[in-house]
Design an enzyme around this catalytic site. Structure first.
Site, PDB file in Angstrom:
ATOM      1  N   ASP A  25       0.821  -1.365  -0.180  1.00 56.78           N
ATOM      2  CA  ASP A  25      -0.044  -0.056   0.096  1.00 56.78           C
ATOM      3  C   ASP A  25       0.824   1.295   0.204  1.00 56.78           C
ATOM      4  O   ASP A  25       0.536   2.226  -0.657  1.00 56.78           O
ATOM      5  CB  ASP A  25      -0.602   0.137   1.287  1.00 56.78           C
ATOM      6  CG  ASP A  25      -1.870  -1.103   1.246  1.00 56.78           C
ATOM      7  OD1 ASP A  25      -2.018  -1.811   0.318  1.00 56.78           O
ATOM      8  OD2 ASP A  25      -2.881  -1.132   1.911  1.00 56.78           O
ATOM      9  N   ASP A  29       0.748   4.325  -2.446  1.00 50.98           N
ATOM     10  CA  ASP A  29       0.653   5.668  -1.945  1.00 50.98           C
ATOM     11  C   ASP A  29       1.676   6.834  -2.618  1.00 50.98           C
ATOM     12  O   ASP A  29       1.388   7.828  -3.132  1.00 50.98           O
ATOM     13  CB  ASP A  29       0.738   5.583  -0.555  1.00 50.98           C
ATOM     14  CG  ASP A  29      -0.513   5.167  -0.079  1.00 50.98           C
ATOM     15  OD1 ASP A  29      -1.569   5.148  -0.637  1.00 50.98           O
ATOM     16  OD2 ASP A  29      -0.320   4.933   1.297  1.00 50.98           O
ATOM     17  N   GLU A 105     -24.779 -16.696  -8.317  1.00 59.12           N
ATOM     18  CA  GLU A 105     -24.112 -15.426  -7.717  1.00 59.12           C
ATOM     19  C   GLU A 105     -24.690 -15.107  -6.650  1.00 59.12           C
ATOM     20  O   GLU A 105     -25.946 -15.333  -6.375  1.00 59.12           O
ATOM     21  CB  GLU A 105     -24.056 -14.563  -8.720  1.00 59.12           C
ATOM     22  CG  GLU A 105     -23.527 -15.046 -10.336  1.00 59.12           C
ATOM     23  CD  GLU A 105     -24.008 -13.702 -11.261  1.00 59.12           C
ATOM     24  OE1 GLU A 105     -24.278 -12.637 -10.795  1.00 59.12           O
ATOM     25  OE2 GLU A 105     -23.794 -13.770 -12.377  1.00 59.12           O
ATOM     26  N   LYS A 107     -26.555 -12.833  -4.011  1.00 59.99           N
ATOM     27  CA  LYS A 107     -27.302 -11.481  -4.195  1.00 59.99           C
ATOM     28  C   LYS A 107     -26.781 -10.339  -3.288  1.00 59.99           C
ATOM     29  O   LYS A 107     -27.130 -10.524  -2.087  1.00 59.99           O
ATOM     30  CB  LYS A 107     -28.815 -12.285  -4.080  1.00 59.99           C
ATOM     31  CG  LYS A 107     -29.531 -10.788  -4.428  1.00 59.99           C
ATOM     32  CD  LYS A 107     -31.319 -11.205  -4.688  1.00 59.99           C
ATOM     33  CE  LYS A 107     -32.086 -10.185  -5.150  1.00 59.99           C
ATOM     34  NZ  LYS A 107     -32.127  -8.985  -4.467  1.00 59.99           N
ATOM     35  N   ASP A 109     -26.728  -7.309  -1.042  1.00 55.45           N
ATOM     36  CA  ASP A 109     -27.730  -6.541  -0.455  1.00 55.45           C
ATOM     37  C   ASP A 109     -27.100  -5.049  -0.620  1.00 55.45           C
ATOM     38  O   ASP A 109     -26.697  -4.424   0.695  1.00 55.45           O
ATOM     39  CB  ASP A 109     -28.032  -7.004   0.922  1.00 55.45           C
ATOM     40  CG  ASP A 109     -29.463  -6.561   1.374  1.00 55.45           C
ATOM     41  OD1 ASP A 109     -30.034  -5.979   0.357  1.00 55.45           O
ATOM     42  OD2 ASP A 109     -29.893  -6.676   2.526  1.00 55.45           O
ATOM     43  N   TYR A 216     -22.320  -7.141 -12.514  1.00 54.43           N
ATOM     44  CA  TYR A 216     -22.836  -8.622 -12.551  1.00 54.43           C
ATOM     45  C   TYR A 216     -23.511  -8.649 -13.862  1.00 54.43           C
ATOM     46  O   TYR A 216     -23.949  -9.711 -13.866  1.00 54.43           O
ATOM     47  CB  TYR A 216     -23.645  -9.156 -11.377  1.00 54.43           C
ATOM     48  CG  TYR A 216     -24.863  -8.056 -10.909  1.00 54.43           C
ATOM     49  CD1 TYR A 216     -25.777  -7.936 -11.900  1.00 54.43           C
ATOM     50  CD2 TYR A 216     -25.007  -7.420  -9.705  1.00 54.43           C
ATOM     51  CE1 TYR A 216     -26.987  -6.829 -11.501  1.00 54.43           C
ATOM     52  CE2 TYR A 216     -25.960  -6.759  -9.379  1.00 54.43           C
ATOM     53  CZ  TYR A 216     -26.713  -6.357 -10.398  1.00 54.43           C
ATOM     54  OH  TYR A 216     -28.152  -5.375 -10.144  1.00 54.43           O
ATOM     55  N   LYS A 304     -33.784 -16.545  -1.974  1.00 51.26           N
ATOM     56  CA  LYS A 304     -33.385 -15.701  -0.920  1.00 51.26           C
ATOM     57  C   LYS A 304     -33.196 -16.729   0.227  1.00 51.26           C
ATOM     58  O   LYS A 304     -33.270 -17.899   0.629  1.00 51.26           O
ATOM     59  CB  LYS A 304     -34.893 -14.980  -0.375  1.00 51.26           C
ATOM     60  CG  LYS A 304     -35.364 -14.173  -1.529  1.00 51.26           C
ATOM     61  CD  LYS A 304     -34.326 -13.022  -2.045  1.00 51.26           C
ATOM     62  CE  LYS A 304     -34.518 -11.913  -0.900  1.00 51.26           C
ATOM     63  NZ  LYS A 304     -35.478 -10.932  -1.059  1.00 51.26           N
ATOM     64  N   CYS A 398     -36.321  -0.509  41.997  1.00 44.89           N
ATOM     65  CA  CYS A 398     -35.807  -1.823  41.286  1.00 44.89           C
ATOM     66  C   CYS A 398     -36.891  -2.787  41.359  1.00 44.89           C
ATOM     67  O   CYS A 398     -37.344  -3.056  42.384  1.00 44.89           O
ATOM     68  CB  CYS A 398     -34.777  -2.193  42.092  1.00 44.89           C
ATOM     69  SG  CYS A 398     -33.954  -3.795  41.626  1.00 44.89           S
ATOM     70  N   CYS A 401     -35.738  -5.655  43.788  1.00 44.23           N
ATOM     71  CA  CYS A 401     -36.061  -5.629  45.489  1.00 44.23           C
ATOM     72  C   CYS A 401     -36.560  -4.451  45.938  1.00 44.23           C
ATOM     73  O   CYS A 401     -36.723  -4.223  47.124  1.00 44.23           O
ATOM     74  CB  CYS A 401     -34.333  -5.667  45.983  1.00 44.23           C
ATOM     75  SG  CYS A 401     -33.607  -4.089  45.456  1.00 44.23           S
ATOM     76  N   CYS A 416     -29.525   0.111  40.497  1.00 43.34           N
ATOM     77  CA  CYS A 416     -30.399  -0.019  41.803  1.00 43.34           C
ATOM     78  C   CYS A 416     -29.180   0.140  42.737  1.00 43.34           C
ATOM     79  O   CYS A 416     -28.091  -0.070  42.646  1.00 43.34           O
ATOM     80  CB  CYS A 416     -30.733  -1.646  41.960  1.00 43.34           C
ATOM     81  SG  CYS A 416     -31.296  -1.937  43.593  1.00 43.34           S
ATOM     82  N   CYS A 421     -29.341  -6.107  46.938  1.00 38.22           N
ATOM     83  CA  CYS A 421     -30.490  -6.544  45.820  1.00 38.22           C
ATOM     84  C   CYS A 421     -30.009  -7.955  45.459  1.00 38.22           C
ATOM     85  O   CYS A 421     -28.793  -8.099  45.088  1.00 38.22           O
ATOM     86  CB  CYS A 421     -30.219  -5.481  44.763  1.00 38.22           C
ATOM     87  SG  CYS A 421     -31.483  -6.062  43.396  1.00 38.22           S
TER      88      CYS A 421
END
Ligand code: IVH
Length: 660
Positions: A25, A29, A105, A107, A109, A216, A304, A398, A401, A416, A421
């Site tokens: 990378d 750059d 393939e 699908k 989203d 696609y 699906k 609470c 308790c 609480c 408790c």
């Protein structure tokens, strides 16, 4: 400059399409920077298809609409293997064949777009819209890093392709985290985030969202000879366009159905959301024979996955109390299938979250399960409100308790305040018995569980009423250890006020502050009676801590436990008001690495007993960094800041009698 542009394009292709970069990378750059510099020097030589031109354009007032070069079709859905078999039967019948070659393939989203390249250069792109006309989002598409502004190789003069713009799960999570911090509304899912980001009038916003794309389909490419979808996808790749890699070709539908099951299992591993498999007849000649009905092709079907979102109704909101006393509202819903499991409870986190989402009892809501995580409520469907929905408010008492509930200003969590408790008594006892507090040796976690679960101990005061019979009755507790424990409990009756205050587990009162309070108030009675105003007068006690202490003693059950403890004979030596400065007065220590046989907590107490303080990180305020075995980065930091470094032995001398 031309050579640089070509090289960068080639590296982009290797990175985004082949997934096989040959440079780091960093090197990329450097090349990119060099091209930018040259372009700055010779602006006349900048070409519109230069890889540097992925910056978008000035904000628009509105999107232009454009007619798609090729209409964008939609897909018929199948929800189970039976419906897929039905699709296969129709296809075989129309083609008069026993076995069809399919390509499957994922699908994706996201949201569909159509792009036009003229003479290999990106010309225009639009959202799907109604399939015939969409919105011109060209400048936004230009900011999508994996999308080349110029195609590789020798593409036809005009190429129309379609694909899916999406946001990775990682980027989605980061985006929502940032929006949460900035108090902005969250996106419900990566698809909404991608849509919101692509439909930005200001392309600099789109650019910051780091959208991605998979192509696609080829809408038209006169002159290119592809015989199948498989070849077309290979063609897209050869032009430098990113194509999804989870694509397979099968003989017969069964293998495609099997692939669906395999992919659904791996769904979580992918860093982009998919909601099913698109199964397409591979051969273009066969696709043509099959044709289309209304707006969907007969040669493809979307098979699906189980939806990860569903709609249901909130019947009630109840409150759970956690081990630390935190109150969590939980929605009780009509059971509903989400991602293949029945869901009927979902956490609502806290009151702020409920208010932000405006979720009410009786609301119809969208619930989702992303991967394995606990189901959550995405949002209410406000259109379905009848007016009978009820807003929810965290109770003031609470639910476990009846103790007083307190929510600190600036905190989202309500808690609480009753130390006894039942929801948090185990934590309370563990803390009370811990080394820095009452130091009751032998009262381990498992033992605490048993004492509480069997109903022998309800408050920390009950510990002092334990008998030998109580203890030997427990599983796996021999008489010897029982006696030892009773002795340890008895020994803890003589302690210091500071340890006792710390042991109560008042929120924000740590060991050091307990010491300060003990010195200032001298008796537990005086501390109990102190008002918020009295408390804030103490050095190191701010309003938040003062409120917390006041709240603790305002809960009558806590006061009762304290009285009972005193009745059990707990006695504190009067804490000396520190008059003479301690030998380590004002000195700040940091520990790094392990200190042989000495525990961190003990080392800390030693330093504090001598007037010093212990910090958790190295800063200029630190006087000594004590280095044990395997020191961490704190040592480097100490060296950087020139802070005195102390070896373990030296430290032991400093805190031992001889050293002073
Ligand atoms: S093919 C005529 N392939 O699904 C064929 N569509 O209802 C047109 N989609 O919004 C679509 N991944 O954007 C095809 N690998 C894929 C797809 C895919 C996602 C979306 C498409 C459209 C919807 C089709």
């Amino acid at each position: 400059m031309r050579r640089l542009r070509e090289e960068i394009r080639e590296h982009n292709y290797r990175y985004y399409v082949l997934d096989a970069p040959v440079i780091s990378d960093r090197e990329w750059d450097t090349m990119f920077r060099r091209l930018q510099d040259l372009e700055a020097m010779y602006p006349d030589l900048v070409t519109p298809d230069s890889p540097t031109q992925k910056v978008g354009a000035p904000p628009l007032d509105e999107f232009k609409t454009v007619e798609h070069a090729v209409p964008m079709l939609s897909l018929q859905n199948a929800f189970d293997a039976g419906e897929v078999a039905e699709f296969d039967r129709r296809v075989r019948k129309m083609l008069g064949k026993d076995r069809i070659e399919y390509i499957a393939e994922p699908k994706i989203d996201g949201l569909a777009v159509q792009l036009v390249y003229r003479d290999g250069v990106f010309l225009r792109g639009a959202t799907r819209g109604d399939g015939r006309v969409g919105e011109d989002v060209t400048s936004n598409l230009k900011t999508i890093k994996p999308l080349p502004l110029k195609l590789r190789g020798k593409p036809p003069a005009e190429v129309v392709v379609s694909g899916e713009v999406y946001m990775s799960k990682t980027d989605f999570a980061a985006l929502n985290r940032k929006r949460e911090q900035e108090g902005e509304p969250l996106f419900a899912n990566p698809r909404n985030a991608a849509a919101g980001s692509l439909r930005q009038l200001d392309s600099s916003i789109t650019r910051a969202r780091n959208l991605k794309i998979f192509l696609y389909a080829i809408g038209s490419a006169d002159g290119a000879e592809f015989k199948s979808q498989y070849e077309a996808l290979e063609g897209l790749k050869s032009w430098g366009l990113p194509v999804n890699r989870e694509i397979e070709v099968f003989e017969g539908i069964d293998a495609a159905v099997e692939f669906h099951a395999r992919l659904e299992k791996r769904r979580k591993e992918l860093d982009y959301e998919i909601d099913g498999l698109v199964i397409k007849v591979n051969s273009f000649a066969e696709q043509e024979t099959l044709g289309q009905i209304s707006r969907s092709p007969r040669w493809a079907i979307a098979y699906k996955f189980e939806p990860e979102q569903a709609t249901t109704v909130i019947k009630d909101i109840v409150v759970q109390v956690g081990r630390t006393g935190a109150l969590t509202p939980v929605a009780i819903m009509e059971p509903v299938q989400v991602g293949g499991v029945t869901v009927e409870r979902a956490t609502l986190h806290n009151q702020d979250e409920i208010d932000r989402k405006d979720v009410r009892i009786g609301d119809t809501v969208i619930v989702q399960r992303a991967g394995d995580v606990i189901p959550e409520i995405v949002r209410p469907v406000k259109e379905k409100r009848t007016g009978r929905e009820r807003k929810f408010h965290i109770p003031e008492k609470c639910p476990v308790c009846g103790g007083k509930v307190y929510r600190e200003p600036g905190e989202v969590v309500a808690r609480c305040t009753n130390m006894s408790c039942p929801a948090m008594i185990k934590q309370t006892i563990r803390h009370f018995a811990s080394k820095g507090a009452m130091d009751i040796d032998g009262l381990g976690s498992k033992l605490v569980d048993q004492l509480v679960d069997k109903g022998v101990v309800h408050t920390v005061a009950d510990l002092y009423a334990l008998t030998l019979d109580d203890l030997v009755a427990l599983d796996r507790l021999a008489e010897k250890s029982s006696r030892n424990l009773l002795e340890a409990i008895d020994r803890s009756r003589r302690t210091t006020l500071a340890r006792f205050i710390y042991g109560l587990g008042i929120r924000h009162v740590g060991e050091h502050l307990a010491q300060v309070l003990a010195e200032r108030f001298q008796t537990i009675d005086a501390l109990e009676k102190a008002t918020v105003e009295d408390l804030v007068e103490v050095d190191e006690v701010g309003p938040r801590v003062a409120e917390s202490i006041r709240n603790f003693f305002d809960e009558p059950r806590n006061k009762h436990v304290v009285d009972e403890l005193l009745a059990h004979g707990l006695r504190f030596g009067k804490p000396a008001r520190r008059t003479a400065p301690g030998p380590l007065d004002g000195k700040v220590f940091v520990f790094t690495g392990s200190l042989g046989d000495m525990k961190r907590g003990d080392a800390k107490r030693l330093v504090e007993a001598l007037g010093g303080a212990v910090a958790s990180s190295v800063s200029k305020k630190v006087d000594y960094v004590v280095v044990g075995e395997d020191p961490g980065s704190k040592l480097d930091r100490a060296r950087e800041l020139g802070i005195q470094i102390v070896a373990e032995d030296e430290f032991k001398k400093m805190v031992s009698r001889e050293g002073r």
